[in-house]
Scaffold this motif. Sequence first.
Motif, PDB file in Angstrom:
ATOM      1  N   GLU A  67      15.382   9.322  -6.129  1.00  0.00           N
ATOM      2  CA  GLU A  67      15.167  10.531  -6.925  1.00  0.00           C
ATOM      3  C   GLU A  67      13.666  10.757  -7.081  1.00  0.00           C
ATOM      4  OE1 GLU A  67      17.113  10.086 -10.657  1.00  0.00           O
ATOM      5  OE2 GLU A  67      19.142  10.086  -9.813  1.00  0.00           O
ATOM      6  N   GLY A  68      13.270  12.016  -7.157  1.00  0.00           N
ATOM      7  CA  GLY A  68      11.852  12.309  -7.346  1.00  0.00           C
ATOM      8  C   GLY A  68      11.229  12.955  -6.122  1.00  0.00           C
ATOM      9  N   PRO A  69       9.913  12.813  -5.950  1.00  0.00           N
ATOM     10  CA  PRO A  69       9.203  13.497  -4.867  1.00  0.00           C
ATOM     11  C   PRO A  69       9.558  12.943  -3.488  1.00  0.00           C
ATOM     12  CG  PRO A  69       7.744  11.956  -5.953  1.00  0.00           C
ATOM     13  CD  PRO A  69       9.011  11.987  -6.770  1.00  0.00           C
ATOM     14  N   GLY A  70       9.230  13.713  -2.482  1.00  0.00           N
ATOM     15  CA  GLY A  70       9.477  13.295  -1.104  1.00  0.00           C
ATOM     16  C   GLY A  70       8.461  12.269  -0.629  1.00  0.00           C
ATOM     17  N   THR A  71       8.659  11.811   0.592  1.00  0.00           N
ATOM     18  CA  THR A  71       7.747  10.837   1.200  1.00  0.00           C
ATOM     19  C   THR A  71       6.331  11.411   1.288  1.00  0.00           C
ATOM     20  OG1 THR A  71       9.521   9.783   2.456  1.00  0.00           O
ATOM     21  CG2 THR A  71       7.292   9.515   3.303  1.00  0.00           C
ATOM     22  N   GLY A  72       5.339  10.582   1.023  1.00  0.00           N
ATOM     23  CA  GLY A  72       3.949  11.023   1.033  1.00  0.00           C
ATOM     24  C   GLY A  72       3.455  11.374   2.414  1.00  0.00           C
ATOM     25  N   ARG A  73       2.430  12.221   2.446  1.00  0.00           N
ATOM     26  CA  ARG A  73       1.820  12.590   3.730  1.00  0.00           C
ATOM     27  C   ARG A  73       0.323  12.793   3.549  1.00  0.00           C
ATOM     28  NH1 ARG A  73       5.594  17.262   2.382  1.00  0.00           N
ATOM     29  NH2 ARG A  73       6.639  15.330   1.793  1.00  0.00           N
TER      30      ARG A  73
ATOM     31  N   ILE B  26       2.536  10.582  12.557  1.00  0.00           N
ATOM     32  CA  ILE B  26       2.887   9.184  12.760  1.00  0.00           C
ATOM     33  C   ILE B  26       2.842   8.468  11.419  1.00  0.00           C
ATOM     34  CG2 ILE B  26       0.499   8.482  13.210  1.00  0.00           C
ATOM     35  CD1 ILE B  26       1.615   6.475  15.256  1.00  0.00           C
ATOM     36  N   SER B  27       3.640   7.429  11.273  1.00  0.00           N
ATOM     37  CA  SER B  27       3.593   6.659  10.033  1.00  0.00           C
ATOM     38  C   SER B  27       2.192   6.101   9.847  1.00  0.00           C
ATOM     39  CB  SER B  27       4.620   5.525  10.065  1.00  0.00           C
ATOM     40  OG  SER B  27       4.359   4.628  11.116  1.00  0.00           O
ATOM     41  N   GLY B  28       1.704   6.153   8.615  1.00  0.00           N
ATOM     42  CA  GLY B  28       0.338   5.710   8.365  1.00  0.00           C
ATOM     43  C   GLY B  28       0.170   5.142   6.977  1.00  0.00           C
ATOM     44  N   GLY B  29      -1.004   5.393   6.412  1.00  0.00           N
ATOM     45  CA  GLY B  29      -1.402   4.733   5.181  1.00  0.00           C
ATOM     46  C   GLY B  29      -2.311   3.582   5.550  1.00  0.00           C
TER      47      GLY B  29
ATOM     48  N   SER C  22      10.755   7.918   0.468  1.00  0.00           N
ATOM     49  CA  SER C  22      11.952   8.528  -0.098  1.00  0.00           C
ATOM     50  C   SER C  22      13.066   8.544   0.942  1.00  0.00           C
ATOM     51  CB  SER C  22      11.651   9.957  -0.566  1.00  0.00           C
ATOM     52  OG  SER C  22      10.783   9.947  -1.690  1.00  0.00           O
ATOM     53  N   GLU C  23      14.267   8.855   0.488  1.00  0.00           N
ATOM     54  CA  GLU C  23      15.391   8.994   1.406  1.00  0.00           C
ATOM     55  C   GLU C  23      15.359  10.388   2.022  1.00  0.00           C
ATOM     56  OE1 GLU C  23      18.836   7.935  -1.017  1.00  0.00           O
ATOM     57  OE2 GLU C  23      18.957   6.037   0.081  1.00  0.00           O
ATOM     58  N   ASP C  24      14.427  10.586   2.955  1.00  0.00           N
ATOM     59  CA  ASP C  24      14.289  11.873   3.628  1.00  0.00           C
ATOM     60  C   ASP C  24      13.837  11.637   5.066  1.00  0.00           C
ATOM     61  OD1 ASP C  24      11.595  11.203   3.372  1.00  0.00           O
ATOM     62  OD2 ASP C  24      11.202  12.656   1.776  1.00  0.00           O
ATOM     63  N   THR C  25      13.629  12.705   5.805  1.00  0.00           N
ATOM     64  CA  THR C  25      13.291  12.586   7.232  1.00  0.00           C
ATOM     65  C   THR C  25      11.970  11.855   7.440  1.00  0.00           C
ATOM     66  OG1 THR C  25      14.494  14.629   7.735  1.00  0.00           O
ATOM     67  CG2 THR C  25      12.889  13.872   9.355  1.00  0.00           C
ATOM     68  N   LEU C  26      10.966  12.205   6.647  1.00  0.00           N
ATOM     69  CA  LEU C  26       9.682  11.533   6.809  1.00  0.00           C
ATOM     70  C   LEU C  26       9.792  10.048   6.473  1.00  0.00           C
ATOM     71  CD1 LEU C  26       7.086  14.105   5.372  1.00  0.00           C
ATOM     72  CD2 LEU C  26       7.480  13.497   7.761  1.00  0.00           C
ATOM     73  N   GLY C  27      10.604   9.721   5.477  1.00  0.00           N
ATOM     74  CA  GLY C  27      10.821   8.317   5.138  1.00  0.00           C
ATOM     75  C   GLY C  27      11.474   7.561   6.278  1.00  0.00           C
ATOM     76  N   ASP C  28      12.448   8.201   6.937  1.00  0.00           N
ATOM     77  CA  ASP C  28      13.103   7.575   8.093  1.00  0.00           C
ATOM     78  C   ASP C  28      12.113   7.359   9.229  1.00  0.00           C
ATOM     79  OD1 ASP C  28      15.491   7.614   6.713  1.00  0.00           O
ATOM     80  OD2 ASP C  28      16.236   9.438   7.699  1.00  0.00           O
ATOM     81  N   ILE C  29      11.230   8.342   9.447  1.00  0.00           N
ATOM     82  CA  ILE C  29      10.214   8.219  10.500  1.00  0.00           C
ATOM     83  C   ILE C  29       9.298   7.045  10.205  1.00  0.00           C
ATOM     84  CG2 ILE C  29       8.144   9.311  11.477  1.00  0.00           C
ATOM     85  CD1 ILE C  29       9.592  12.007  11.161  1.00  0.00           C
ATOM     86  N   PHE C  30       8.843   6.968   8.957  1.00  0.00           N
ATOM     87  CA  PHE C  30       7.935   5.886   8.579  1.00  0.00           C
ATOM     88  C   PHE C  30       8.586   4.530   8.809  1.00  0.00           C
ATOM     89  CE2 PHE C  30       5.952   2.796   5.903  1.00  0.00           C
ATOM     90  CZ  PHE C  30       4.603   3.121   5.914  1.00  0.00           C
ATOM     91  N   ARG C  31       9.810   4.371   8.320  1.00  0.00           N
ATOM     92  CA  ARG C  31      10.513   3.084   8.418  1.00  0.00           C
ATOM     93  C   ARG C  31      10.731   2.694   9.887  1.00  0.00           C
ATOM     94  NH1 ARG C  31      14.273   4.518   5.758  1.00  0.00           N
ATOM     95  NH2 ARG C  31      13.647   3.722   3.723  1.00  0.00           N
ATOM     96  N   HIS C  32      11.174   3.642  10.696  1.00  0.00           N
ATOM     97  CA  HIS C  32      11.438   3.353  12.101  1.00  0.00           C
ATOM     98  C   HIS C  32      10.166   2.960  12.835  1.00  0.00           C
ATOM     99  CE1 HIS C  32      11.810   4.401  16.397  1.00  0.00           C
ATOM    100  NE2 HIS C  32      13.022   3.887  16.273  1.00  0.00           N
ATOM    101  N   ASP C  33       9.079   3.728  12.618  1.00  0.00           N
ATOM    102  CA  ASP C  33       7.814   3.451  13.303  1.00  0.00           C
ATOM    103  C   ASP C  33       7.324   2.036  13.011  1.00  0.00           C
ATOM    104  OD1 ASP C  33       7.742   5.914  14.448  1.00  0.00           O
ATOM    105  OD2 ASP C  33       6.100   6.708  13.240  1.00  0.00           O
TER     106      ASP C  33
ATOM    107  N   GLY D 274       0.800  -1.221   0.000  1.00  0.00           N
ATOM    108  CA  GLY D 274       0.000   0.000   0.000  1.00  0.00           C
ATOM    109  C   GLY D 274       0.827   1.262   0.000  1.00  0.00           C
ATOM    110  N   ASN D 275       0.142   2.382   0.201  1.00  0.00           N
ATOM    111  CA  ASN D 275       0.786   3.682   0.244  1.00  0.00           C
ATOM    112  C   ASN D 275       1.532   3.865   1.560  1.00  0.00           C
ATOM    113  OD1 ASN D 275       0.043   4.898  -2.253  1.00  0.00           O
ATOM    114  ND2 ASN D 275      -2.024   5.224  -1.491  1.00  0.00           N
ATOM    115  N   ALA D 276       2.818   4.203   1.471  1.00  0.00           N
ATOM    116  CA  ALA D 276       3.601   4.543   2.659  1.00  0.00           C
ATOM    117  C   ALA D 276       3.431   6.041   2.894  1.00  0.00           C
ATOM    118  CB  ALA D 276       5.067   4.190   2.442  1.00  0.00           C
ATOM    119  N   ILE D 277       2.627   6.379   3.870  1.00  0.00           N
ATOM    120  CA  ILE D 277       2.219   7.761   4.105  1.00  0.00           C
ATOM    121  C   ILE D 277       2.471   8.125   5.569  1.00  0.00           C
ATOM    122  CG2 ILE D 277       0.246   9.347   4.155  1.00  0.00           C
ATOM    123  CD1 ILE D 277       0.826   8.605   1.351  1.00  0.00           C
ATOM    124  N   VAL D 278       2.937   9.329   5.810  1.00  0.00           N
ATOM    125  CA  VAL D 278       3.002   9.835   7.174  1.00  0.00           C
ATOM    126  C   VAL D 278       1.710  10.609   7.441  1.00  0.00           C
ATOM    127  CG1 VAL D 278       4.201  11.356   8.782  1.00  0.00           C
ATOM    128  CG2 VAL D 278       5.512   9.937   7.197  1.00  0.00           C
ATOM    129  N   ASP D 279       0.964  10.176   8.445  1.00  0.00           N
ATOM    130  CA  ASP D 279      -0.297  10.827   8.800  1.00  0.00           C
ATOM    131  C   ASP D 279      -0.038  12.051   9.678  1.00  0.00           C
ATOM    132  OD1 ASP D 279      -1.849   9.011   7.438  1.00  0.00           O
ATOM    133  OD2 ASP D 279      -2.284   7.781   9.198  1.00  0.00           O
TER     134      ASP D 279
END
Length: 332
Positions: free
Chosen positions: A110-116, A58-61, A84-95, A12-17
């Motif tokens: 490369e490309g857009p940042g982590t979804g929210r 919090i990490s969501g989706g 993505s390789e960014d702060t929100l991506g790190d938060i999602f993965r860790h959570d 599914g979508n890896a999204i930070v809520d």
Amino acid sequence: MSQPNLDVIGVGNAIVDVLAKADDAFLAAHDIPKGGMLLIDEEHASVIYKDMAAAVEISGGSAANSIACIASLGGHGGFVGKVSEDTLGDIFRHDLRALGVEFDTKPLTEGPGTGRCLINVTEDAQRSMTTFLGSAGYVEPDDIDPAQIKRAAITFFEGYLFEQPVAREAFIRACQIAKDDGKKTALTLSDASCVERQFDVLHDFIGKNVDILLANDVEAAALFETDDIEAIAEKARKLCPLTAVTRSEQGSVLIPRDGDIVYVDAIPPTALVDTTGAGDAYAAGLLFGLARGFSLDKAGKLGSIAACEIISHFGARPSESLKDLAQKASLL
């Protein structure tokens, strides 16, 4: 050491809520459809975020929320989704990993940042979502690990992600692997607007690939073009081996292709605070039960317990152990 088998793996979508309280005036000011989900671009997301009240992040989706609830039930879950390789991506993965969930999808470099997902919750507990998908929509067939799919009793797909053509190819690849290995597949419709936009291709995909279909009453009405439960049941049996329809305080209806309809009561919460993730939690309980070989009635009751816990507080993740609640109800 070999890895344990999985009850459910979600795709599914890896999204930070980002959750905050709001009123109807806020929704109107930003043209946000109450109780629905609207896809927006990064600039629009920035404007809404700037005006939101104090928020919880919090990490969501949808599918990720379900897998988190399965972990809370004591199950083994996995997740496939793109950050993505960014702060929100790190938060999602860790959570997600902190919950014991397997999450090894390679990040987007490369490309857009982590979804929210910006979730504004009104006093009537309705959640109105505006989503910037970012990297989430970039799931592709190469992200599917055949060995991981084969270890899962059920592979669970998120309807929101179905709208992305490349991600749909990933769904099809995962379905073929699961089917060839004798495992089950499940799909949640996610949103009635998704159903309407993808009506024909969705029917085709479900008929060819899906063993377990999950929908709320509005989504089911959109897919089957009727809100009469008996008519829905007749059409559902022709489309899918098992269909689950949630109906808020009226509970849920489980429709097997062969056998009688099973009606499952809802469990009233002590307080109705936030419906965010209620359907995701129900899906978790139902799929966990089915993965463990429980009866439809028992699996549905697990779904009701999970949904009740989620709507009794702010946010889409359990604040109490779902395993403990299920044990108290003599379901585990």
